[in-house]
Design an enzyme around this catalytic site. Sequence first.
Site, PDB file in Angstrom:
ATOM      1  CG  ASP A 139       1.949   1.058   9.264  1.00 27.15           C
ATOM      2  OD1 ASP A 139       1.869   2.212  10.691  1.00 27.15           O
ATOM      3  OD2 ASP A 139       2.584   1.675   8.460  1.00 27.15           O
ATOM      4  CB  CYS A 174      -5.062   5.649  10.406  1.00 20.89           C
ATOM      5  SG  CYS A 174      -6.322   4.276   9.412  1.00 20.89           S
ATOM      6  NE  ARG A 209      -7.358   4.368   4.708  1.00 20.77           N
ATOM      7  CZ  ARG A 209      -7.164   5.239   5.619  1.00 20.77           C
ATOM      8  NH1 ARG A 209      -7.555   6.052   6.626  1.00 20.77           N
ATOM      9  NH2 ARG A 209      -5.499   6.146   5.402  1.00 20.77           N
ATOM     10  NE  ARG A 240       0.049   9.384  10.016  1.00 19.34           N
ATOM     11  CZ  ARG A 240      -0.066   9.089   9.611  1.00 19.34           C
ATOM     12  NH1 ARG A 240      -1.824   8.113   9.482  1.00 19.34           N
ATOM     13  NH2 ARG A 240       0.462   8.700   8.844  1.00 19.34           N
ATOM     14  CE  LYS A 272      -1.801   2.255   4.334  1.00 21.24           C
ATOM     15  NZ  LYS A 272      -1.638   2.681   3.783  1.00 21.24           N
ATOM     16  CG  ASN A 273       2.111   2.887   3.809  1.00 21.97           C
ATOM     17  OD1 ASN A 273       1.000   3.075   3.537  1.00 21.97           O
ATOM     18  ND2 ASN A 273       3.022   2.530   5.016  1.00 21.97           N
TER      19      ASN A 273
HETATM   20  C1  UD1 Z   1       4.078   6.448   6.791  1.00 20.46           C
HETATM   21  C2  UD1 Z   1       3.006   5.087   6.362  1.00 20.46           C
HETATM   22  C3  UD1 Z   1       2.206   4.933   7.947  1.00 20.46           C
HETATM   23  C4  UD1 Z   1       3.842   4.471   8.777  1.00 20.46           C
HETATM   24  C5  UD1 Z   1       4.094   5.315   8.815  1.00 20.46           C
HETATM   25  C6  UD1 Z   1       5.599   5.234  10.163  1.00 20.46           C
HETATM   26  C7  UD1 Z   1       2.339   5.735   4.482  1.00 20.46           C
HETATM   27  C8  UD1 Z   1       1.403   6.856   3.674  1.00 20.46           C
HETATM   28  N1  UD1 Z   1       2.189   5.869   5.665  1.00 20.46           N
HETATM   29  O1  UD1 Z   1       3.413   7.545   7.090  1.00 20.46           O
HETATM   30  O2  UD1 Z   1       1.610   3.468   7.486  1.00 20.46           O
HETATM   31  O3  UD1 Z   1       2.895   3.471  10.145  1.00 20.46           O
HETATM   32  O4  UD1 Z   1       5.312   6.474   7.987  1.00 20.46           O
HETATM   33  O5  UD1 Z   1       6.149   4.019   9.662  1.00 20.46           O
HETATM   34  O6  UD1 Z   1       3.450   5.666   3.530  1.00 20.46           O
HETATM   35  N2  UD1 Z   1       6.208  13.850  12.148  1.00 20.46           N
HETATM   36  C9  UD1 Z   1       6.365  14.721  11.997  1.00 20.46           C
HETATM   37  N3  UD1 Z   1       6.653  16.228  11.353  1.00 20.46           N
HETATM   38  C10 UD1 Z   1       6.034  15.524  10.005  1.00 20.46           C
HETATM   39  C11 UD1 Z   1       5.901  14.300   9.582  1.00 20.46           C
HETATM   40  C12 UD1 Z   1       6.178  13.870  11.238  1.00 20.46           C
HETATM   41  O7  UD1 Z   1       7.215  15.236  13.667  1.00 20.46           O
HETATM   42  O8  UD1 Z   1       7.031  16.844   9.726  1.00 20.46           O
HETATM   43  C13 UD1 Z   1       6.393  12.532  13.412  1.00 20.46           C
HETATM   44  C14 UD1 Z   1       5.113  11.966  13.021  1.00 20.46           C
HETATM   45  O9  UD1 Z   1       4.093  12.658  13.840  1.00 20.46           O
HETATM   46  C15 UD1 Z   1       5.041  10.514  13.649  1.00 20.46           C
HETATM   47  C16 UD1 Z   1       6.834  10.177  12.812  1.00 20.46           C
HETATM   48  O10 UD1 Z   1       7.721  11.759  13.124  1.00 20.46           O
HETATM   49  O11 UD1 Z   1       5.548  11.189  15.299  1.00 20.46           O
HETATM   50  C17 UD1 Z   1       7.014   9.425  12.139  1.00 20.46           C
HETATM   51  O12 UD1 Z   1       5.884   9.776  10.994  1.00 20.46           O
HETATM   52  P1  UD1 Z   1       6.278   9.555   9.758  1.00 20.46           P
HETATM   53  O13 UD1 Z   1       7.324   8.564   8.770  1.00 20.46           O
HETATM   54  O14 UD1 Z   1       6.294  11.351   8.251  1.00 20.46           O
HETATM   55  O15 UD1 Z   1       5.034   8.830   8.934  1.00 20.46           O
HETATM   56  P2  UD1 Z   1       3.843   8.901   7.481  1.00 20.46           P
HETATM   57  O16 UD1 Z   1       4.750   9.377   6.651  1.00 20.46           O
HETATM   58  O17 UD1 Z   1       3.181   9.563   7.946  1.00 20.46           O
END
Ligand code: UD1
Length: 439
Positions: free
Chosen positions: A327, A137, A419, A142, A42-43
């Site tokens: 995940d 979700c 999803r 986030r 998916k991702n």
């Molecule tokens: C992606 C995955 C999700 C997975 C996650 C962590 C997709 C579509 N989703 O989500 O399934 O659970 O990686 O492996 O690929 N953060 C900040 N600032 C930012 C961005 C992130 O503080 O600008 C924090 C988030 O709040 C969280 C952590 O970093 O605590 C990890 O987030 P991130 O790795 O960005 O996850 P996603 O890309 O949203």
Amino acid sequence: MAGRGIATAFAYETGGPALTMDKLIICGGKPLRGRVRISGAKNAALAVLCASVMAGDKVVLENVPDISDVRDMIDIIRHVGSEVTWLSESSIQINPPPRLIADPPCHLVKKLRASNLFLGPLLSRFGFAKISLPGGCNIGVRPMDLHFKGLACMGVNISMEGGYAVGRAPSRLKGARIYLDFPSVGATENLMMAACLAVGQTVLENAAKEPEIVDLANFLNCLGAKVRGAGTDIIKIDGVPELKGCLRYSVIPDRIEAGTFLVAAAATRGSLVLENIIPPHVEPICAKLREAGVEIVENGDTLQVRADGPLQPLDIKTMPYPGFPTDMQSQMMALLSTVEGVSMIIENIFENRFQIADELKRMGVRIKVEGRMAVIEGVPELYGTQVKATDLRAGAALVVAGLMAQGRTGISNAHFIDRGYHRLEEKLQSLGVEVYRSH
Ligand code: UD1
């Protein structure tokens, strides 16, 4: 094959599995047995679909999972201007848009978190993007500060305008040295895509190392981008003036779907063969399962998993890859709920990922949650009841719990599960499970 393609396209046009049948009923208590093929990730598929809007020519993607997040992302791409056709159940053709619209509609963007990944490609290609703050979700705050900071380093002016993130770049983006305070998957992907068409070199330091990042880099390189180092914490991207098409790119298998089946096999003390696996991608999950006493044998791109007899309790901390994936945390919680002794889980990535504990408690699970820590005391058995999925992986955990439980488990909000899991009911039915949809 053509017939199935039409059927899939039709399912896509009508929005896939009907939300009116939004409850999944599982009759549990039986070990899973058989073979199951793991679908595309998916991702990885979502990121690659976003990147496809930068392609200058036709793109054909294979091993694309036909799940609702992918269908929603295709909807957005169509609104942006691309022409998307399903060629078979798992392959699609994307023709580049004659004219691109750089502000995809809010009601679509809000449907999935990964739509924030359009910022990089649209800015890189058009110097403008307007994206409604994405949904997805409800597993934590986030924020997108790391995406915005990185794009600002590349010359983008980002402002928040009435719930939209609006990015403007006066000219082509410029390469920059960007240090990510945290190895965010989304920020790494967005910045990597933005850098592909920038002038000069971009260096991403403390980049995320997830397999989906490597898959996206491989796809970008197929389009003619120059991305090196993906999979390590330093990624270097030399900007090129334009990207071409790609006549065949196969998305990697889904390590989280694989992990969910591994856990389900262990939880029901069953025996499964998983096909279409890249074993190193699931190693952080396998290592923990082996520690608990589950037998896992690797053979090329298949994994054989077997569990009989009692398992050992575990201590788990979720971490960025190659640590244990957040995940898979909820599914693991369900498994540990019937393992004699005390297990502990520390969630380091998303603060709301323990919402599932209350639902599991309704099935007899003993869990105490304290901030980012959950303590699970194994009970001899779970019982089926009515529960509600609160997010995608919480839904997967309830499926695992339902498979273990005595009696019937009714999981409402099954659209969360749709999803991310391709043909879950069919796959479970083929493994001997009585499972069906209901109102
Ligand atoms: C992606 C995955 C999700 C997975 C996650 C962590 C997709 C579509 N989703 O989500 O399934 O659970 O990686 O492996 O690929 N953060 C900040 N600032 C930012 C961005 C992130 O503080 O600008 C924090 C988030 O709040 C969280 C952590 O970093 O605590 C990890 O987030 P991130 O790795 O960005 O996850 P996603 O890309 O949203």
